[in-house]
Design a protein around this motif. Structure first.
Motif, PDB file in Angstrom:
ATOM      1  N   ASN A  52      44.806  77.559  13.821  1.00 56.31           N
ATOM      2  CA  ASN A  52      45.469  77.479  15.107  1.00 56.31           C
ATOM      3  C   ASN A  52      46.302  78.738  15.353  1.00 56.31           C
ATOM      4  O   ASN A  52      46.312  79.664  14.543  1.00 56.31           O
ATOM      5  CB  ASN A  52      46.311  76.199  15.209  1.00 56.31           C
ATOM      6  CG  ASN A  52      47.544  76.222  14.320  1.00 56.31           C
ATOM      7  OD1 ASN A  52      47.622  77.025  13.396  1.00 56.31           O
ATOM      8  ND2 ASN A  52      48.492  75.349  14.597  1.00 56.31           N
ATOM      9  N   PRO A 100      41.615  78.505  23.907  1.00 55.07           N
ATOM     10  CA  PRO A 100      43.019  78.087  23.903  1.00 55.07           C
ATOM     11  C   PRO A 100      43.225  76.820  23.086  1.00 55.07           C
ATOM     12  O   PRO A 100      42.377  75.914  23.114  1.00 55.07           O
ATOM     13  CB  PRO A 100      43.311  77.849  25.386  1.00 55.07           C
ATOM     14  CG  PRO A 100      42.351  78.733  26.100  1.00 55.07           C
ATOM     15  CD  PRO A 100      41.113  78.701  25.275  1.00 55.07           C
ATOM     16  N   SER A 102      44.348  73.279  22.322  1.00 57.37           N
ATOM     17  CA  SER A 102      44.491  72.119  23.202  1.00 57.37           C
ATOM     18  C   SER A 102      44.181  70.882  22.382  1.00 57.37           C
ATOM     19  O   SER A 102      43.677  70.971  21.253  1.00 57.37           O
ATOM     20  CB  SER A 102      43.518  72.220  24.380  1.00 57.37           C
ATOM     21  OG  SER A 102      42.183  72.172  23.900  1.00 57.37           O
ATOM     22  N   SER A 103      44.445  69.720  22.969  1.00 56.46           N
ATOM     23  CA  SER A 103      44.098  68.483  22.274  1.00 56.46           C
ATOM     24  C   SER A 103      42.590  68.406  22.086  1.00 56.46           C
ATOM     25  O   SER A 103      42.097  67.852  21.095  1.00 56.46           O
ATOM     26  CB  SER A 103      44.618  67.282  23.052  1.00 56.46           C
ATOM     27  OG  SER A 103      44.089  67.293  24.363  1.00 56.46           O
ATOM     28  N   ARG A 104      41.861  68.964  23.047  1.00 56.73           N
ATOM     29  CA  ARG A 104      40.399  68.982  22.938  1.00 56.73           C
ATOM     30  C   ARG A 104      39.952  69.810  21.738  1.00 56.73           C
ATOM     31  O   ARG A 104      39.040  69.418  21.002  1.00 56.73           O
ATOM     32  CB  ARG A 104      39.795  69.543  24.214  1.00 56.73           C
ATOM     33  CG  ARG A 104      38.270  69.647  24.218  1.00 56.73           C
ATOM     34  CD  ARG A 104      37.776  69.984  25.613  1.00 56.73           C
ATOM     35  NE  ARG A 104      36.331  70.201  25.636  1.00 56.73           N
ATOM     36  CZ  ARG A 104      35.763  71.395  25.667  1.00 56.73           C
ATOM     37  NH1 ARG A 104      36.511  72.482  25.652  1.00 56.73           N
ATOM     38  NH2 ARG A 104      34.444  71.510  25.699  1.00 56.73           N
ATOM     39  N   TRP A 105      40.612  70.928  21.511  1.00 52.00           N
ATOM     40  CA  TRP A 105      40.250  71.744  20.358  1.00 52.00           C
ATOM     41  C   TRP A 105      40.553  70.999  19.057  1.00 52.00           C
ATOM     42  O   TRP A 105      39.737  70.995  18.132  1.00 52.00           O
ATOM     43  CB  TRP A 105      41.003  73.068  20.364  1.00 52.00           C
ATOM     44  CG  TRP A 105      40.719  73.876  19.134  1.00 52.00           C
ATOM     45  CD1 TRP A 105      39.585  74.602  18.865  1.00 52.00           C
ATOM     46  CD2 TRP A 105      41.555  74.003  17.975  1.00 52.00           C
ATOM     47  NE1 TRP A 105      39.666  75.166  17.609  1.00 52.00           N
ATOM     48  CE2 TRP A 105      40.852  74.827  17.047  1.00 52.00           C
ATOM     49  CE3 TRP A 105      42.803  73.510  17.620  1.00 52.00           C
ATOM     50  CZ2 TRP A 105      41.391  75.174  15.799  1.00 52.00           C
ATOM     51  CZ3 TRP A 105      43.324  73.851  16.376  1.00 52.00           C
ATOM     52  CH2 TRP A 105      42.630  74.666  15.491  1.00 52.00           C
TER      53      TRP A 105
END
Length: 128
Positions: A52, A100, A102-105
């Motif tokens: 991250n 970026p 994100s919660s999706r990542w």
């Protein structure tokens, strides 16, 4: 537009080491996660490792855990993959990717579709 350039690939004997680098064109990686994927001939692109923005969290595929180390230097806009104890099955084209954070990542970081930007790849060949 972010441009990524990988380097450091090459030919190495089994048991050897290589260090891959991924340099980004942007002045800052602020808020971006970065990952390494690889693709062997005839196979799908697979996740290798991810990190991250702050480098507080790193993730690895089971196949490389304990042998590979992902890191980043945000001041240099560069990510690294230290690969030790290489095996012939590590042979592939290695790609870096970024998107970026994100919660999706966090939930789908293993999937290539999550990433917005990719490098051109660098070949790693491990001989037995």
């Amino acid at each position: 537009q972010v441009q990524l350039v990988e380097s450091g690939g090459g030919l190495v004997q089994a048991g050897g080491s290589l260090r891959l680098s991924c340099a980004a064109s942007e002045r800052t990686f602020s808020g971006y996660a970065m990952s390494w994927f690889r693709q062997a001939p005839g196979k799908e692109r697979e996740f290798v490792a991810a990190i991250n923005w702050s480098a507080a969290n790193t993730f690895y595929a089971d196949s490389v855990k304990g042998r590979f180390t992902i890191s980043r230097d945000n001041a240099k806009n560069t990510m690294y993959l230290q690969m030790n104890s290489l095996k012939p099955e590590d042979t592939a084209v290695y790609y870096c990717a970024t998107t970026p954070v994100s919660s999706r990542w966090y939930s789908r970081r293993y999937h290539p579709s999550v990433y917005d930007y990719w490098g051109q790849g660098t070949q790693v060949t491990v001989s037995s």
